[in-house]
Design a protein around this motif. Structure first.
Motif, short mmCIF file in Angstrom:
data_model
loop_
_atom_site.label_atom_id
_atom_site.label_comp_id
_atom_site.label_asym_id
_atom_site.label_seq_id
_atom_site.Cartn_x
_atom_site.Cartn_y
_atom_site.Cartn_z
N ILE A 168 0.86 -1.18 0.00
CA ILE A 168 0.00 0.00 0.00
C ILE A 168 0.90 1.23 0.00
CG2 ILE A 168 -0.16 0.17 2.53
CD1 ILE A 168 -3.15 0.87 2.19
N GLU A 169 0.41 2.33 -0.54
CA GLU A 169 1.24 3.53 -0.56
C GLU A 169 0.42 4.80 -0.68
OE1 GLU A 169 3.77 4.32 -4.01
OE2 GLU A 169 2.67 2.78 -5.12
N LEU A 170 1.02 5.88 -0.19
CA LEU A 170 0.52 7.23 -0.44
C LEU A 170 1.26 7.79 -1.64
CD1 LEU A 170 0.52 8.74 3.18
CD2 LEU A 170 -1.41 7.72 1.97
N ARG A 171 0.52 8.39 -2.56
CA ARG A 171 1.13 9.01 -3.74
C ARG A 171 0.72 10.47 -3.81
NH1 ARG A 171 0.01 4.64 -8.66
NH2 ARG A 171 1.25 2.88 -7.78
N GLY A 172 1.71 11.34 -3.68
CA GLY A 172 1.43 12.78 -3.74
C GLY A 172 0.39 13.21 -2.73
N ALA A 173 0.44 12.63 -1.53
CA ALA A 173 -0.63 12.84 -0.55
C ALA A 173 -0.51 14.18 0.15
CB ALA A 173 -0.61 11.71 0.48
N ARG A 174 -1.59 14.92 0.11
CA ARG A 174 -1.72 16.17 0.86
C ARG A 174 -2.92 16.05 1.79
NH1 ARG A 174 1.42 20.36 -1.05
NH2 ARG A 174 2.42 19.96 -3.05
N VAL A 175 -2.73 16.44 3.04
CA VAL A 175 -3.81 16.44 4.02
C VAL A 175 -3.84 17.81 4.68
CG1 VAL A 175 -4.65 15.48 6.20
CG2 VAL A 175 -3.65 13.96 4.48
N ARG A 176 -5.04 18.36 4.78
CA ARG A 176 -5.19 19.67 5.39
C ARG A 176 -6.16 19.58 6.56
NH1 ARG A 176 -5.40 21.30 -0.26
NH2 ARG A 176 -3.44 22.34 -0.82
N TYR A 177 -5.82 20.30 7.62
CA TYR A 177 -6.72 20.51 8.75
C TYR A 177 -7.07 22.00 8.74
CZ TYR A 177 -4.92 15.98 10.35
OH TYR A 177 -4.55 14.65 10.44
N GLY A 178 -8.21 22.31 8.13
CA GLY A 178 -8.54 23.73 7.96
C GLY A 178 -7.52 24.39 7.05
N PRO A 179 -6.95 25.52 7.44
CA PRO A 179 -5.98 26.22 6.59
C PRO A 179 -4.58 25.62 6.66
CG PRO A 179 -6.32 27.47 8.59
CD PRO A 179 -7.28 26.31 8.66
N LEU A 180 -4.35 24.68 7.59
CA LEU A 180 -3.01 24.13 7.78
C LEU A 180 -2.85 22.84 6.98
CD1 LEU A 180 -2.64 24.60 11.65
CD2 LEU A 180 -1.83 26.11 9.82
N GLU A 181 -1.74 22.73 6.27
CA GLU A 181 -1.44 21.52 5.52
C GLU A 181 -0.50 20.65 6.34
OE1 GLU A 181 -1.25 21.01 1.00
OE2 GLU A 181 0.87 21.21 1.57
N ALA A 182 -0.95 19.43 6.66
CA ALA A 182 -0.17 18.54 7.52
C ALA A 182 0.76 17.63 6.73
CB ALA A 182 -1.10 17.70 8.38
N LEU A 183 0.39 17.28 5.50
CA LEU A 183 1.25 16.50 4.61
C LEU A 183 1.39 17.26 3.30
CD1 LEU A 183 0.04 12.78 5.01
CD2 LEU A 183 1.98 13.91 6.14
N HIS A 184 2.63 17.39 2.82
CA HIS A 184 2.91 18.22 1.66
C HIS A 184 3.23 17.38 0.43
CE1 HIS A 184 2.88 21.34 4.62
NE2 HIS A 184 4.08 21.09 5.09
#
Length: 227
Positions: free
Chosen positions: A5-21
């Motif tokens: 399994i893998e993350l590809r180009g994963a971005r995660v945001r919590y509101g205005p903050l990006e936790a994964l770039h």
């Protein structure tokens, strides 16, 4: 190594903050993968993204070549993914035995007691009355009882004594699954052993190191204060 399994180009945001770039995080099959980093580095978010408990703002989750980004966490669990979070990982109002029965696929929770004999005398206790280390043993037991292909555990040894922590890492390494654990630093003893180990270090939502434990620089000793 085959990627499970893998993350590809994963971005995660919590509101205005990006936790994964936009990270790429491959998880090899039948390998122990360790995500390290300080609090706020994104290691917990990476686990949650794989598990489906947080949505991606961009990118994909790919499992054995299939895009599962849109699958909810419960659907991923039914496909063979076991996620043990760092918080709220047990049912406080249920007894230890009831927690184990829920986790056991066929009702047999013997493997959990073999892994953690200390849980035996606690079977009749409500999980909410256990110590932090005892609750963690109970939570990690879910991974021992689940016939999962992917096991994700956030800080598995939190609150445990050093001998129980060492036992926990042994149990996780022995699972016939792609195992991912998130820790602040590489746990002692993980560098040795027969099973392949991959380490990813995250810093402020980005990957800054990927490789084998032997490639990691030795931990720096804190500078002594001048007298």
């Amino acid at each position: 190594m085959t990627v499970e399994i893998e993350l590809r180009g994963a971005r995660v945001r919590y509101g205005p903050l990006e936790a994964l770039h936009g990270i790429r995080l491959p998880v090899p099959a039948r390998t122990l993968t360790v995500l390290t980093g300080r609090n706020g580095s994104g290691r917990t978010t990476a686990l949650r993204a794989l598990a489906g408990t947080v949505p991606l703002a961009a990118g994909q989750v790919v499992w054995r070549g299939a895009d599962v980004t849109a699958l909810h966490a419960d659907e991923r669990a039914r496909r063979g993914l076991c996620f043990v979070p760092d918080l709220r990982a047990v049912y406080d109002s249920l007894t230890v035995a009831e927690n184990l029965e829920l986790a056991a696929s066929e009702g047999d929770f013997g493997p959990a007691l073999e892994g953690y004999p200390a849980l035996g005398p606690l079977l009749g206790r409500r999980a909410g009355t256990l110590s932090g280390g005892e609750q963690r043993m109970l939570a990690v037991s879910r991974a021992l009882l689940s016939p999962a292909r992917v096991v994700l555990v956030d800080e598995p040894a939190q609150g445990m004594s050093p001998p129980v922590a060492a036992r926990t890492y042994e149990l996780l390494r022995a699972l016939d699954a792609a195992v991912v654990i998130a820790e602040q630093r590489l746990p002692p003893g993980v560098r040795s052993g027969q099973r392949p180990v991959v380490v990813h270090e995250l810093r402020r939502g980005s990957l800054v190191f990927s490789g084998e434990p032997a490639e990691l620089p030795p931990p720096q000793e804190p500078a002594s204060s001048p007298r």
